[in-house]
Write an enzyme that holds these catalytic residues in place. Structure first.
Site, PDB file in Angstrom:
ATOM      1  N   GLU A 506       0.816  -1.225   0.000  1.00 21.14           N
ATOM      2  CA  GLU A 506       0.000   0.000   0.000  1.00 21.14           C
ATOM      3  C   GLU A 506       0.847   1.271   0.000  1.00 21.14           C
ATOM      4  O   GLU A 506       0.553   2.207  -0.730  1.00 21.14           O
ATOM      5  CB  GLU A 506      -0.951   0.006   1.201  1.00 21.14           C
ATOM      6  CG  GLU A 506      -2.035  -1.046   1.077  1.00 21.14           C
ATOM      7  CD  GLU A 506      -3.041  -0.985   2.210  1.00 21.14           C
ATOM      8  OE1 GLU A 506      -3.862  -0.074   2.250  1.00 21.14           O
ATOM      9  OE2 GLU A 506      -2.977  -1.868   3.094  1.00 21.14           O
ATOM     10  N   HIS A 522       7.574 -26.136   5.300  1.00 22.99           N
ATOM     11  CA  HIS A 522       6.868 -27.334   4.846  1.00 22.99           C
ATOM     12  C   HIS A 522       6.282 -27.157   3.454  1.00 22.99           C
ATOM     13  O   HIS A 522       5.537 -27.994   2.984  1.00 22.99           O
ATOM     14  CB  HIS A 522       5.785 -27.697   5.874  1.00 22.99           C
ATOM     15  CG  HIS A 522       6.384 -27.982   7.220  1.00 22.99           C
ATOM     16  ND1 HIS A 522       6.823 -29.231   7.586  1.00 22.99           N
ATOM     17  CD2 HIS A 522       6.695 -27.155   8.248  1.00 22.99           C
ATOM     18  CE1 HIS A 522       7.338 -29.171   8.809  1.00 22.99           C
ATOM     19  NE2 HIS A 522       7.286 -27.923   9.228  1.00 22.99           N
ATOM     20  N   LYS A 616     -13.232  -0.348  -4.481  1.00 21.80           N
ATOM     21  CA  LYS A 616     -14.327  -0.106  -3.519  1.00 21.80           C
ATOM     22  C   LYS A 616     -15.462   0.630  -4.223  1.00 21.80           C
ATOM     23  O   LYS A 616     -16.627   0.327  -4.003  1.00 21.80           O
ATOM     24  CB  LYS A 616     -13.822   0.715  -2.325  1.00 21.80           C
ATOM     25  CG  LYS A 616     -13.016  -0.102  -1.322  1.00 21.80           C
ATOM     26  CD  LYS A 616     -12.719   0.675  -0.052  1.00 21.80           C
ATOM     27  CE  LYS A 616     -11.921  -0.181   0.937  1.00 21.80           C
ATOM     28  NZ  LYS A 616     -11.577   0.467   2.181  1.00 21.80           N
TER      29      LYS A 616
HETATM   30  C1  F6R Z   1      -6.062   1.718   3.772  1.00 24.31           C
HETATM   31  C2  F6R Z   1      -5.962   0.405   4.369  1.00 24.31           C
HETATM   32  C3  F6R Z   1      -6.952  -0.622   3.965  1.00 24.31           C
HETATM   33  C4  F6R Z   1      -8.212  -0.524   4.858  1.00 24.31           C
HETATM   34  C5  F6R Z   1      -9.242  -1.577   4.438  1.00 24.31           C
HETATM   35  C6  F6R Z   1     -10.457  -1.584   5.333  1.00 24.31           C
HETATM   36  O1  F6R Z   1      -5.148   2.603   4.354  1.00 24.31           O
HETATM   37  O2  F6R Z   1      -5.106   0.152   5.148  1.00 24.31           O
HETATM   38  O3  F6R Z   1      -6.340  -1.877   4.070  1.00 24.31           O
HETATM   39  O4  F6R Z   1      -7.855  -0.700   6.188  1.00 24.31           O
HETATM   40  O5  F6R Z   1      -9.634  -1.350   3.118  1.00 24.31           O
HETATM   41  O6  F6R Z   1     -10.982  -0.302   5.515  1.00 24.31           O
HETATM   42  P1  F6R Z   1     -11.295   0.196   7.010  1.00 24.31           P
HETATM   43  O7  F6R Z   1      -9.992   0.155   7.732  1.00 24.31           O
HETATM   44  O8  F6R Z   1     -11.817   1.590   6.862  1.00 24.31           O
HETATM   45  O9  F6R Z   1     -12.295  -0.764   7.553  1.00 24.31           O
END
Ligand code: F6R
Length: 623
Positions: A506, A522, A616
């Protein structure tokens, strides 16, 4: 039955209001102002007799339409009606009220005319999204667009907007048109690459429009080989990668960021790691500041849970399930690993929709989501509610906080503005606090204090201004540059390895993997040979720390030995800390710094996660 008039009004000179608009504003019974738009500076007496309400007050507006006319003011600095204004228009149409536009001045159209750029066909993006990842995804989607682009900005956001446009679109013609009390004028015409620093907003500007030339024909863009040769030549003259990017962007048709990346690759030389500005420069959104804030986050989270009292139903739980994804799930893995030797009940992290069948009314389900809007986490939380599990939410808000409020379940809400993964201190330490309140762990105070002082003392050595000779994070980033990281950890360092992998993805924008010992021995240990050449691109990091079981320590050494015998680049990375908690915190801090330095080497801004934001958005559209 009244009419809803949509009246275009000037933001600057009041005498630009049309006669028709003036008459309409004088005659209506109610004025509606759009969200975020201050009431415009209208001629004295004009329309001001009627009361005004915000556009979101739909009920009052529709009621007023039953008996008289209503005017919605459309500020000339907008590309069109806002989302709320469109909602009102739709509601009026559905209610059978006539909707009549009364056109007025428009900054976008004036800007197009003044820019001198092709205006017969153009794309207006409105204002760029405030969220860095959404902004980047949007700009990436239009980077290849040949038509003229039009973007609106407030004077305050102008420097930021220009910087992201330059990064995302490369050098192109640009005209900056502004509206002020004097009317609308073009204040700057040149190239996107030169605008930063030259276009400085004045106090009397009320709004800005940026008109940008479309992408050039692909044939105009240099071949990569030609660009590489030119980059090499300029680096040979002693120019920095940054300067080469600036010089060649306009000539080559390549975005500056790509050239910077290429220059770093061509030099194969990490001298820039010593150059603090080289690290800070791509870090536009300040991810390094969040890494430095880890001890502060941990303290805040610990304090937040100090007086947490859980209801009896919660305290009777004999299992704990932490529902979360990504940056909001890793805190669960870390917490579970830290207390694995002492907790008398199983603690599992659930990264999926729904719930496993074993989760019953004796399972404490903790919904952990920074945003509070992650669909998988919400699905698990809702399933747990239906099943009668005791519930608890850790979040900054969103639907998760609303559900917790509606259902009257304990809510640990914190306020820290960052990307979810950058709030790891909150999302990790608050879980330890919950486990403490549950009576599932002893007093972790001493271990936490050890961790916090380690974070502060070691953190200073890992920070951007600490020289590379002393800076373990920069050294590790150097070793990883140009290679695919594989991070190996055991026991409490297993979730730390996972955190590193996620941060390399990320923040570092690169491929990365993690392996857990002893399991790795393993399976993964046999997968070193094919496809030919793949292993040459790897760099395997073995996280080591005090207190590992002796057999795991031996495994770590022997596994590394076998990989090295195969010619694979390996490095042992010692993580300090006596207690498991201190080790977990120090490991997270080190990996987070490494990921930011790696991003700097690749010329990438660690913060935006364009593809995750796109996914998303598409998931929500596909609903
Ligand atoms: C973005 C990040 C992502 C979010 C994940 C879930 O910085 O780290 O991995 O954590 O998409 O979103 P939240 O944390 O808002 O539930």
């Amino acid at each position: 039955m009244g009419t809803l008039y949509i009246v275009g009004v000037p933001a600057g000179r009041a005498d630009e209001l049309t006669f028709r608009a003036q008459r309409t504003l004088e005659e209506v019974a109610l004025l509606v102002t759009d969200e975020g738009t201050p009431a415009p500076d209208l001629p004295v007496g004009c329309g001001l007799a009627a009361p005004s309400v915000p556009v979101t007050d739909t009920e009052a507006i529709l009621a007023a339409l039953e008996t008289g006319d209503v005017a919605l003011l459309l500020d000339e600095r907008r590309a069109g009606p806002s989302v709320s204004a469109s909602g009102l228009i739709r509601a009026a149409l559905e209610g059978g009220f006539p909707v009549v536009p009364v056109p007025g001045p428009s900054l976008p159209v004036t800007a197009l005319i003044l820019s001198g750029l092709p205006a017969d066909s153009f794309i207006c993006l409105g204002s760029l999204p405030a969220q860095p990842d959404e902004r980047q995804a949007l700009l990436a989607a239009v980077a290849g667009e040949r038509r003229t682009l039009l973007i609106l900005a407030s004077p305050a956001s102008l420097p930021d907007t220009l910087a992201c446009l330059d990064d995302a679109l490369g050098d192109r013609p640009l005209a900056v048109v502004v509206v002020s009390g004097e009317g609308t004028e073009m204040v700057w015409r040149g190239r996107l690459g030169e605008a930063a620093g030259q276009v400085v907003a004045r106090a009397d500007w009320l709004g800005c429009a940026l008109v940008i030339g479309g992408a050039r024909q692909p044939t105009d863009r240099w071949e990569e080989a030609r660009l590489r040769a030119e980059v090499r030549a300029r680096l040979g003259q002693g120019l920095s990668a940054r300067e080469v990017g600036r010089q060649l962007s306009a000539l080559s048709g390549w975005p500056r960021r790509e050239i910077y990346r290429l220059a770093m690759e061509v030099t194969g030389n990490m001298d820039n790691l010593d150059d603090v500005t080289a690290q800070r420069e791509p870090d536009r959104e300040g991810m390094l500041n969040h890494v430095a804030a880890l001890p502060h986050q941990c303290r805040q989270a610990w304090a937040l849970t100090r007086d947490l009292k859980l209801p009896p139903h919660h305290r009777r739980a004999n299992k704990v399930l932490i529902a979360g994804m990504g940056g909001s799930a890793i805190g669960g893995d870390l917490a579970a690993a830290v207390v694995a030797d002492s907790a008398p009940l199983p603690i599992l992290v659930h990264r999926d929709y729904g719930l496993p069948a074993w989760a019953d009314e004796h399972t404490l389900v903790i919904g952990s989501s920074y945003s509070g809007d992650t669909e998988e986490t919400l699905s698990a939380f809702e399933a747990a509610h239906e099943r009668g599990c005791p519930l608890l939410a850790v979040t900054t808000g969103g639907r998760l906080a609303r559900l917790a409020g509606e259902w009257g379940v304990p809510l640990l809400s914190f306020h820290y503005r960052s990307m979810p993964r950058a709030a790891v201190g909150y999302l990790f330490v608050s879980l330890l606090g919950i486990l403490r309140a549950l009576g599932a762990v002893g007093d972790l105070e001493a271990d936490l204090q050890e961790g916090l002082s380690l974070l502060e003392s070691w953190g200073a050595e890992l920070a951007p201004d600490s020289p590379v000779e002393r800076n373990r994070a920069r050294q590790v980033a150097q070793a990883l540059y140009g290679r695919v990281p594989v991070v190996v950890g055991a026991e409490v360092l297993a979730p730390v390895a996972r955190r590193w992998k996620c941060q390399f993805n990320e923040n570092g924008k690169g491929w990365a993997y993690f392996e857990v010992l002893p399991e790795m021995d393993h399976n993964a240990l046999s997968g070193l040979h094919f496809p030919a050449g793949a292993a040459d691109r790897l760099c395997v990091l073995f996280l080591t720390g005090q207190g590992l079981q002796p057999r795991n320590r031996l495994r770590l050494d022997l596994t590394r030995q076998i990989l090295e015998e195969q010619g694979i680049a390996c490095h042992a990375v010692p993580v300090p800390g006596r207690s498991k908690l201190a080790q977990a915190l120090a490991g997270v801090q080190l990996g987070d710094y490494v990921s930011c330095y790696l991003a700097a080497l690749y010329g990438a801004d660690p913060t935006p996660i364009a593809e995750i934001a796109t996914l998303k958005r598409r998931m929500s559209e596909g609903r």
